[in-house]
Design an enzyme around this catalytic site. Structure first.
Site, PDB file in Angstrom:
ATOM      1  N   LYS A 200      71.984-112.597 -34.606  1.00 22.71           N
ATOM      2  CA  LYS A 200      71.100-111.490 -34.962  1.00 22.71           C
ATOM      3  C   LYS A 200      71.920-110.492 -35.752  1.00 22.71           C
ATOM      4  O   LYS A 200      72.927-109.967 -35.273  1.00 22.71           O
ATOM      5  CB  LYS A 200      70.528-110.846 -33.706  1.00 22.71           C
ATOM      6  CG  LYS A 200      69.651-109.648 -33.998  1.00 22.71           C
ATOM      7  CD  LYS A 200      68.900-109.206 -32.765  1.00 22.71           C
ATOM      8  CE  LYS A 200      68.095-107.954 -33.030  1.00 22.71           C
ATOM      9  NZ  LYS A 200      67.378-107.507 -31.846  1.00 22.71           N
ATOM     10  N   ARG A 210      60.955-100.690 -35.048  1.00 25.78           N
ATOM     11  CA  ARG A 210      61.407 -99.579 -34.192  1.00 25.78           C
ATOM     12  C   ARG A 210      60.349 -98.489 -34.136  1.00 25.78           C
ATOM     13  O   ARG A 210      60.185 -97.818 -33.125  1.00 25.78           O
ATOM     14  CB  ARG A 210      62.758 -99.042 -34.684  1.00 25.78           C
ATOM     15  CG  ARG A 210      63.862-100.075 -34.450  1.00 25.78           C
ATOM     16  CD  ARG A 210      65.236 -99.624 -34.900  1.00 25.78           C
ATOM     17  NE  ARG A 210      66.172-100.743 -34.892  1.00 25.78           N
ATOM     18  CZ  ARG A 210      67.365-100.729 -35.450  1.00 25.78           C
ATOM     19  NH1 ARG A 210      67.793 -99.634 -36.072  1.00 25.78           N
ATOM     20  NH2 ARG A 210      68.127-101.801 -35.386  1.00 25.78           N
ATOM     21  N   LYS A 224      73.380-100.263 -34.812  1.00 28.41           N
ATOM     22  CA  LYS A 224      73.621-101.313 -33.827  1.00 28.41           C
ATOM     23  C   LYS A 224      74.757-102.225 -34.267  1.00 28.41           C
ATOM     24  O   LYS A 224      74.888-103.346 -33.779  1.00 28.41           O
ATOM     25  CB  LYS A 224      72.318-102.090 -33.593  1.00 28.41           C
ATOM     26  CG  LYS A 224      71.179-101.215 -33.024  1.00 28.41           C
ATOM     27  CD  LYS A 224      70.000-102.037 -32.511  1.00 28.41           C
ATOM     28  CE  LYS A 224      68.956-101.135 -31.846  1.00 28.41           C
ATOM     29  NZ  LYS A 224      67.818-101.889 -31.267  1.00 28.41           N
ATOM     30  N   GLU A 240      78.902-117.842 -32.938  1.00 27.41           N
ATOM     31  CA  GLU A 240      77.902-117.302 -32.004  1.00 27.41           C
ATOM     32  C   GLU A 240      77.020-118.419 -31.454  1.00 27.41           C
ATOM     33  O   GLU A 240      76.764-118.485 -30.251  1.00 27.41           O
ATOM     34  CB  GLU A 240      77.011-116.267 -32.716  1.00 27.41           C
ATOM     35  CG  GLU A 240      77.671-114.910 -32.945  1.00 27.41           C
ATOM     36  CD  GLU A 240      77.698-114.050 -31.682  1.00 27.41           C
ATOM     37  OE1 GLU A 240      77.327-114.547 -30.602  1.00 27.41           O
ATOM     38  OE2 GLU A 240      78.101-112.880 -31.775  1.00 27.41           O
ATOM     39  N   LYS A 255      68.024-114.287 -37.155  1.00 26.72           N
ATOM     40  CA  LYS A 255      67.189-113.134 -37.463  1.00 26.72           C
ATOM     41  C   LYS A 255      67.934-112.142 -38.344  1.00 26.72           C
ATOM     42  O   LYS A 255      69.105-111.889 -38.066  1.00 26.72           O
ATOM     43  CB  LYS A 255      66.818-112.473 -36.137  1.00 26.72           C
ATOM     44  CG  LYS A 255      65.922-111.296 -36.226  1.00 26.72           C
ATOM     45  CD  LYS A 255      65.648-110.811 -34.836  1.00 26.72           C
ATOM     46  CE  LYS A 255      64.874-109.522 -34.875  1.00 26.72           C
ATOM     47  NZ  LYS A 255      64.708-108.960 -33.565  1.00 26.72           N
ATOM     48  N   SER A 281      59.744-107.415 -39.015  1.00 27.58           N
ATOM     49  CA  SER A 281      58.777-106.385 -39.389  1.00 27.58           C
ATOM     50  C   SER A 281      58.922-105.926 -40.838  1.00 27.58           C
ATOM     51  O   SER A 281      57.925-105.757 -41.543  1.00 27.58           O
ATOM     52  CB  SER A 281      58.913-105.192 -38.439  1.00 27.58           C
ATOM     53  OG  SER A 281      60.236-104.673 -38.474  1.00 27.58           O
ATOM     54  N   TYR A 320      54.444-111.913 -37.628  1.00 22.96           N
ATOM     55  CA  TYR A 320      53.299-111.025 -37.388  1.00 22.96           C
ATOM     56  C   TYR A 320      52.075-111.516 -38.142  1.00 22.96           C
ATOM     57  O   TYR A 320      50.967-111.080 -37.877  1.00 22.96           O
ATOM     58  CB  TYR A 320      53.663-109.592 -37.812  1.00 22.96           C
ATOM     59  CG  TYR A 320      54.860-109.073 -37.044  1.00 22.96           C
ATOM     60  CD1 TYR A 320      54.727-108.675 -35.719  1.00 22.96           C
ATOM     61  CD2 TYR A 320      56.134-109.025 -37.631  1.00 22.96           C
ATOM     62  CE1 TYR A 320      55.828-108.239 -34.993  1.00 22.96           C
ATOM     63  CE2 TYR A 320      57.232-108.587 -36.916  1.00 22.96           C
ATOM     64  CZ  TYR A 320      57.077-108.200 -35.602  1.00 22.96           C
ATOM     65  OH  TYR A 320      58.162-107.778 -34.887  1.00 22.96           O
TER      66      TYR A 320
END
Ligand code: PBG
Length: 332
Positions: A200, A210, A224, A240, A255, A281, A320
């Protein structure tokens, strides 16, 4: 071997629809879709999301009939994201493992209504922390790895106890897949699957999300980047993924989506684990706003996008656009 023109005319196999259909190398159907949904506490509530035109947050009673219709048309799974009331947010994020919490209650109800629908829950603390971070922060605002895992474990277990089919840690703490696997095994949840957000990236494309889950006021200008991956990196994604497979992941997510398909393709070539992609998003809102301005044809761009995910090797896509896609596929 001379394969040149006119022996080879690439356009021959493109000259009519039937031959294009026969030689098509990838397919895409409702089976490939996972629908991410935002849920609100309370009853009879629905709210538009400013940053994601056309998308809404729903209280669970409002969501049930919507999901019911999609499930009837073949939708296999949904991913639940909670919008937690401000008063429920805390430093220690303890609401995240409340057995009577918003997510846990929603999972119970959805599983009762739709026993064959796959329910995926997000394992991360960002909806629950005052900092808006995915984990517990120290006084300098640094996200503490091992302290966070202690909470994530409880959160994942509470989701499994509520009936979640798949728990999806999206927090990027080191070692959390192993700890979640251990606690699930210890409590005999042998078939609860872990869908790990293995790679990610710290992406700027999460902005609208968010806003949707109302964590942007909490996170504010903080980033982040101390836990999500640097978007300039490739090899690190393999590391990872390798670790998460060892720790017990059943599937992994890369992602964001479209701009990160190089990573999907590389991971697919290297590992045998199922790979999902998250059409996030910001990607939704880009296509949506261009479509609202008639700069793009929404249906054809979205369907093309889905084929791109499949071509890169994705087994499934969280998008979505799921309800619209199901409608468009139905029409065809
Ligand atoms: C956080 C989480 C995020 C998304 C899913 N889970 C945002 C973040 O990392 O800040 C983003 C999804 C999207 O943008 O659609 N646990």
């Amino acid at each position: 071997m001379n394969k040149s023109y006119p022996n080879t005319r690439m356009r021959r196999n493109r000259s009519s629809k039937f031959i294009r259909n026969l030689i098509r190398e990838t397919s895409f159907s409702v089976d490939d879709l996972i629908y991410p949904v935002f849920i609100l506490p309370g009853k009879n509530k629905e709210e538009s999301i400013d940053s994601m035109p056309g998308k809404k947050r729903y209280s669970i009673d409002k969501l049930v009939p919507i999901i019911g219709k999609l499930h009837k048309k073949g939708l296999n799974a949904i991913a639940i994201f909670p919008v937690i009331g401000k008063t429920k947010k805390s430093k220690d994020a303890k609401e995240s493992f409340n057995p009577k919490g918003l997510v846990q209650g929603a999972v119970k109800l959805l599983k009762k209504e739709f026993p064959n629908l796959g329910i995926i829950t997000d394992v991360a603390l960002d909806p629950y922390t005052l900092s808006g971070h995915d984990g517990i922060v120290n006084k300098d605002g640094y996200v503490l790895n091992d302290k966070t895992i202690e909470v994530l474990k409880k959160q994942a277990l509470s989701h499994a106890q509520a009936g979640a089919d798949i728990v999806a840690p999206s927090d990027m703490m080191d070692g959390r897949v192993l700890e979640i696997r251990n606690i699930l095994e210890k409590n005999k949840f042998h078939n609860t699957k872990i869908l790990s957000y293995a790679a990610k990236y710290a992406s700027n494309l999460y902005g609208p999300f968010r806003n949707a889950v109302d964590s942007s006021n909490n996170i504010q200008e903080s980033s982040k980047e101390t836990y999500q991956m640097d978007f300039a990196n490739i090899s690190e994604a393999s590391l990872e993924v390798n670790l998460d497979i060892d720790e017990g992941a059943d599937m992994i997510i890369i992602k964001p989506g479209l701009p990160y398909l190089d990573i999907v393709s590389k991971i697919k070539n290297k590992f045998s684990i199922p790979v999902f992609s998250y059409h996030v998003s910001g990607e939704y809102s880009m296509i949506k706003s261009a479509s609202l301005n008639n700069y793009l044809d929404e249906e054809s761009v979205v369907l093309e996008t889905m084929y791109c995910f499949k071509r890169a090797g994705c087994n499934a896509v969280l998008t979505y656009y799921t309800p619209e896609i199901i409608k468009w596929l139905d029409k065809k």
